[in-house]
Enzyme design. Structure first.
Site, PDB file in Angstrom:
ATOM      1  N   HIS A   1      41.276  44.034  40.730  1.00  0.00           N
ATOM      2  CA  HIS A   1      41.687  42.914  41.275  1.00  0.00           C
ATOM      3  C   HIS A   1      42.819  42.637  41.857  1.00  0.00           C
ATOM      4  O   HIS A   1      43.752  43.243  42.060  1.00  0.00           O
ATOM      5  CB  HIS A   1      42.278  42.090  39.988  1.00  0.00           C
ATOM      6  CG  HIS A   1      43.045  40.900  40.256  1.00  0.00           C
ATOM      7  ND1 HIS A   1      42.169  39.683  40.715  1.00  0.00           N
ATOM      8  CD2 HIS A   1      44.064  40.174  40.270  1.00  0.00           C
ATOM      9  CE1 HIS A   1      42.981  38.683  40.985  1.00  0.00           C
ATOM     10  NE2 HIS A   1      44.103  39.315  40.759  1.00  0.00           N
TER      11      HIS A   1
ATOM     12  N   ASP B   1      42.030  36.197  36.810  1.00  0.00           N
ATOM     13  CA  ASP B   1      43.671  35.871  36.717  1.00  0.00           C
ATOM     14  C   ASP B   1      43.739  34.593  37.274  1.00  0.00           C
ATOM     15  O   ASP B   1      44.999  34.174  37.523  1.00  0.00           O
ATOM     16  CB  ASP B   1      44.151  36.928  37.875  1.00  0.00           C
ATOM     17  CG  ASP B   1      45.703  36.738  38.161  1.00  0.00           C
ATOM     18  OD1 ASP B   1      46.199  36.789  36.902  1.00  0.00           O
ATOM     19  OD2 ASP B   1      46.293  37.066  39.217  1.00  0.00           O
TER      20      ASP B   1
END
Length: 1005
Positions: free
Chosen positions: A262, A374
């Site tokens: 990420h 996220d």
């Protein structure tokens, strides 16, 4: 038997730390080092390779904040190492606890071929296996001296977050630059012992399996000769073969590992550094794919793929090959991993349009999953957007961060405002940076809430946030846990393979209806007001630019600006990334964002002006263009007409100070403090402001959350409040308007309150010259309305939240998101509060002692002043527009929300009218986009939805010669089996379910 468990566990830790791990590299020689420090911003790779470096050495300090240093390391493999595996060990001064959050490097060969990235958990470069003694080594390292912003004492204000204030002090010290022998047997022993030791600690203390592992570990440590680890490692490994070979139970939880990194498109680093982070990470991952045949890596965010293609073609070539091999997987189908609360309807749709189209055009890959690990909560309008984009699954992890309530499912069907359901998974590993620790895998199995009816979960595996990705250690651990007694089973799989299995095994997954609210990071709805305002205004300017450019193309042969609009949309979508739009990035990011939004506005204004000039022609008449989806003052939606004469509003002085505004529809009283003490709906005979209360009341709170300053506002902020009732000036201005000036702290607040002629609304223009620190500014409207719930606009509709706090779930929503309007209603009468650029708000209710009536107080959030990560957050001048609309139904709330965000434009010309390309007969049906098809065909695309939450049957009248008509997905592809609307010439009949979204593609005859 005596219990010596703690003794063996302690022994394992020390022997690993002090003897076995150091023996992975049993011999080493130093490399010669030279360095060239690039002046200013990063230079092209060719320039860095061609530069002339100066000699330096281990121990030297290097790297001004945000600088780039090009290291050249050279050496010769010793003759006695022939036949051994040799690696370069390159430690730029890493702290292994901060992968992605400090210095990083990308290694190149002299010919410019990228080798792999360097980060705190990835410091090696393979030189040869087996080596030939005497071979020459030359490597170049593009090293980024990114400063540490989030340190061991987090959230301390720092000037390092902008190159303009960061200074030039070197940030790092070179720690190691060596050629070394790599002993794979010792390295494998380290992995064996780590996996077994981590698993052992997760098993119950009375588990027989735990003690089997304990005894095997003890025997392995007995086999280690501490003076000759390398010579005894094989014997130690042999002692572990039995416990590592024991298969998992049939009922073991099944983990699908997905290689992952990420990478925040901006956060504690600027956008330009993310370009390099992506290059470093993808270089690592393509190298790892070559070495590990079972490994699969997935990367989302089409913008990041586009950056590699544009800026690092040498890396792009490797990525394209890995994608073709099916092991480097485009994921998510969005332009960036955006915030989903604040982006408007069209912007949220375009995230998928541009993301999915990029992967389709570059690789022929159709993404079925939305990948948002996220993002800070999920708006209730998102499920139908996912479906309309041709996707069907959603993955996120962030909801596990909620502070108050634990979400009851890990796999479920998420139902949005229109009834669309999306199969959704929250990885129970509770991290999107899984490193394959035994504790993480055991937590996933224990934590999984759907035991007994499902057994699959996903683990995004690799260092993320700042990038880095999966490591060879993680892959080695996963291999041991593929089928290991006492552990969940672990297999590398693509996201699609996981979702197919999970959906097949759980056909009756439970349903969650409405928003997925994150009980954390609520202040991201308000932080960095300039960024949020830039986003909102860009979204509406894009609507105008597409509408008028399409209208002018059809009506006047205007050249439709396909490339410009594509570029601008991608710029706006990038800035909706979940640390830019939410205001949680460093100062550099938001400084650049403000400049970018100004440039976007200039570009779009130029497109709008040119298109409207083409439509208006040359002349002296004034033409009013209305880009809102509702008729306004006689000007049709999406069209233009000559202006109508305005009515009148009156202003008078109140006996006890202040002013009375009256336009025949509303009578508004503003007292000597500049507060609204009455807003009387004349036709309904109804007062808006609660008895004894005052609206338009600025309120100031102390705002010092426990953590995450720019992200969080904690509930205790409401324990104290200062009503800003002191006033410096209350005077009439500009007709039926009142100007109010207040000073507080080091700041100044100026408001102009206007009662427009012929309108049932009070406009409130607010300017704040803001110079506070750790304060929260709100604007309160106590309303005489009894309501158990209120409506909040979201993408393609609205949804309701309760005004009460009966349960912890409701109490936790003490700060929430809306788009253009909030609406509060008793049967037959309601109030709307609309805005042009704010998102955060709170709604509370109280029962009055005086008359037992209910006061429902709406407060909009204007400004905050956190000091981390930007110590100067929002200092300076800000302007906001709100309107209070008494007597409003949902239809009025929707209409007024668009009005305040899409002001009319006046253009001189020869025409007396411009007919809209599409006219809708029912205000319940709202057109969100009129544009030409992205493929350049000239087809007209019309997107609309039912906006009131009921069923609608109405007509759309096309204002141009139309050929074929098709219902399409968001990517403008016809939907199989979906019939076009009934048609009678230019008139289309449409029937919509509540909040249903429809896209039509109309060929021009």
């Amino acid at each position: 038997m005596h219990d010596d468990r703690s003794l063996v566990e302690g022994r394992l830790k020390r022997v690993l730390d002090e003897r076995i791990r150091p023996a992975v590299y049993p011999a080493s020689v130093p490399l010669d080092i030279a360095v060239w420090n690039a002046p200013g911003e990063p230079v092209p790779v060719a320039d860095g390779l061609a530069a002339t470096p100066e000699p330096t050495e281990v121990g030297a300090r290097w790297g001004a904040p945000w600088g780039t240093s090009w290291f050249r390391v050279t050496g010769t493999v010793p003759a006695q190492w022939a036949g051994r595996t040799v690696e370069a060990v390159l430690d730029l001064g890493f702290d292994e606890n901060m992968p992605g959050f400090q210095c990083e490097g990308l290694v190149y060969r002299p010919d410019g071929t990228p080798v792999k990235g360097l980060n705190p958990r990835n410091q090696w470069v393979r030189i040869a296996a087996p080596a030939k003694g005497g071979e020459e080594v030359c490597l170049h390292i593009e090293a980024a001296s990114n400063p540490v912003i989030l340190d061991y004492h987090p959230f301390l204000p720092t000037q390092l977050g902008d190159k303009e204030t960061a200074g030039s002090e070197p940030q790092y010290r070179l720690e190691r630059m060596d050629l070394a022998v790599f002993d794979e047997t010792v390295w494998q022993l380290v992995v064996d012992l780590e996996v077994l030791g981590e698993l052992m600690r997760e098993l119950p203390e009375d588990s027989g399996r735990r003690y089997e592992i304990l005894r095997a570990v003890d025997r392995a440590l007995d086999a280690v000769d501490l003076q000759d680890v390398n010579g005894s490692a094989a014997a130690a490994r042999a002692a572990l073969e039995g416990v590592l070979a024991a298969p998992a139970h049939d009922s073991a939880h099944r983990v699908s590992a997905v290689g992952h990194a990420h990478i925040d498109s901006a956060w504690l680093w600027p956008l330009r550094e993310t370009v390099r982070k992506v290059a470093r990470t993808t270089s690592n991952m393509t190298a790892l794919l070559d070495d590990e045949p079972d490994f699969v890596f997935a990367m989302s965010q089409a913008q990041q793929w586009a950056w590699i293609k544009e800026h690092r073609p040498e890396v792009w070539a490797k990525v394209k090959k890995a994608v073709a091999d099916g092991r480097f997987v485009p994921a998510g189908g969005m332009w960036v991993e955006s915030d989903t609360n604040m982006p408007g309807s069209e912007a949220m749709a375009r995230q998928f349009v541009h993301g999915k189209r990029f992967f389709l055009e570059e690789f022929g890959v159709e993404n079925d999953e939305a990948w948002l690990p996220d993002t800070f909560g999920f708006a209730a309008g998102l499920p139908q957007i996912i479906k309309a984009a041709g996707s069907k699954w959603l993955l996120t992890q962030k909801i596990s961060w909620s502070q108050t309530n634990k979400f009851p499912h890990h796999t479920f069907q998420w139902e949005g405002i229109d009834g669309t359901r999306i199969f959704t998974h929250f990885p129970p590993v509770d991290t999107y940076n899984c490193s394959m620790k035994g504790s993480e895998i055991a937590h996933a199995a224990r934590n999984f809430k759907d035991k007994g009816v499902a057994r699959h979960s996903l683990a995004p595996t690799g260092w993320g946030d700042g990038g880095g990705g999966t490591t060879r250690e993680m892959i080695a651990k996963a291999a041991r846990m593929r089928d290991l007694e006492g552990s969940a089973t672990v297999n590398w799989e693509t996201p699609a393979a996981f979702f197919e299995k999970a959906e097949a095994e759980y056909p009756n997954a439970p349903v969650w209806v409405g928003e997925l609210y994150l009980e954390l990071h609520r202040a991201t709805l308000t932080s960095q007001a300039g960024t949020k305002q830039g986003n909102r205004r860009s979204e509406h300017l894009l609507r105008e630019a597409e509408l008028w450019a399409a209208t002018a193309a059809v009506r006047a042969g205007f050249p439709y600006p396909y490339e410009d609009l594509d570029r601008i949309w991608k710029t706006v979508l990038l800035h909706q990334f979940h640390d830019i739009l939410p205001g949680s990035s460093i100062a550099w990011v938001h400084r650049e964002a403000r400049a970018t939004y100004a440039a976007v506005a200039a570009d779009l204004d130029a497109i709008i002006t040119a298109a409207q000039r083409a439509l208006a022609g040359d002349g002296a008449s004034t033409l009013v263009f209305n880009s809102a989806p509702h008729t306004r003052a006689g000007v049709p939606a999406g069209g233009a007409a000559l202006p109508l004469a305005a009515g009148e509003s009156a202003i008078a002085v109140r006996a006890d100070g202040g002013y009375l505004l009256d336009n025949g529809l509303l009578r508004v009283e503003i007292d000597a403090r500049g507060l609204v003490v009455s807003a009387y709906d004349i036709a309904a005979g109804r007062e808006t402001v609660a008895p004894g209360a005052a609206a338009n009341l600025p309120q100031l709170h102390a705002d010092f959350p426990n953590m995450w300053d720019a992200w969080d506002v904690d509930e205790f902020y409401r324990h104290s409040v200062t009503d800003l009732t002191d006033v410096a000036e209350v005077v009439p201005c500009d007709g039926a308007s009142v100007r109010v000036v207040r000073r507080f702290g080091s700041s100044r607040l100026t408001q102009v309150l206007t009662l427009a002629p012929g309108e049932r609304r009070l406009d409130i223009d607010t300017e704040v010259d803001w110079h506070e620190t750790e304060k929260f500014l709100k604007l309160a409207f106590p309303l005489d309305v009894h309501a158990e719930r209120y409506a909040s606009e979201t993408q393609f509709g609205h949804f309701h939240r309760p005004t009460h706090t009966n349960t912890s779930w409701e109490a936790a929503k003490f700060e929430a998101c809306n788009h253009r309007f909030l609406h509060i209603e008793e049967p037959g009468w309601g109030v709307a509060l609309v805005n042009d650029s704010t998102y955060g708000h709170d709604v509370t209710r109280a029962v009055r002692d005086t008359d037992a009536g209910t006061t429902t107080t709406v407060r909009v959030s204007l400004l905050r002043a956190p000091r981390f990560p930007d110590p100067e957050t929002d200092q300076g001048v800000h302007r906001f527009r709100h309107a209070l609309v008494p007597g409003a139904g949902i239809v009025d709330a929707v209409r007024e929300g668009y009005r305040i965000n899409l002001p009319e434009r006046r253009v001189t010309g020869a025409a007396d009218a411009v007919a809209p390309l599409v006219a809708v007969a029912d205000d319940a049906v709202v057109v969100t986009a009129v544009k030409l098809a992205d493929d350049g065909s000239g087809d007209v695309v019309i997107r609309f939805h039912e906006a009131h939450g009921g069923r609608a049957r109405t007509t759309l009248t096309l204002g141009f010669e139309a050929g074929s008509i098709a219902v399409t997905d968001l990517l403008e592809r016809p939907l199989d089996g979906v019939l076009a609307p009934e048609r009678d010439g230019a008139v289309l009949t449409v029937a919509l379910r509540p909040f249903e979204l429809v896209t039509l593609r109309v060929a021009r005859a």
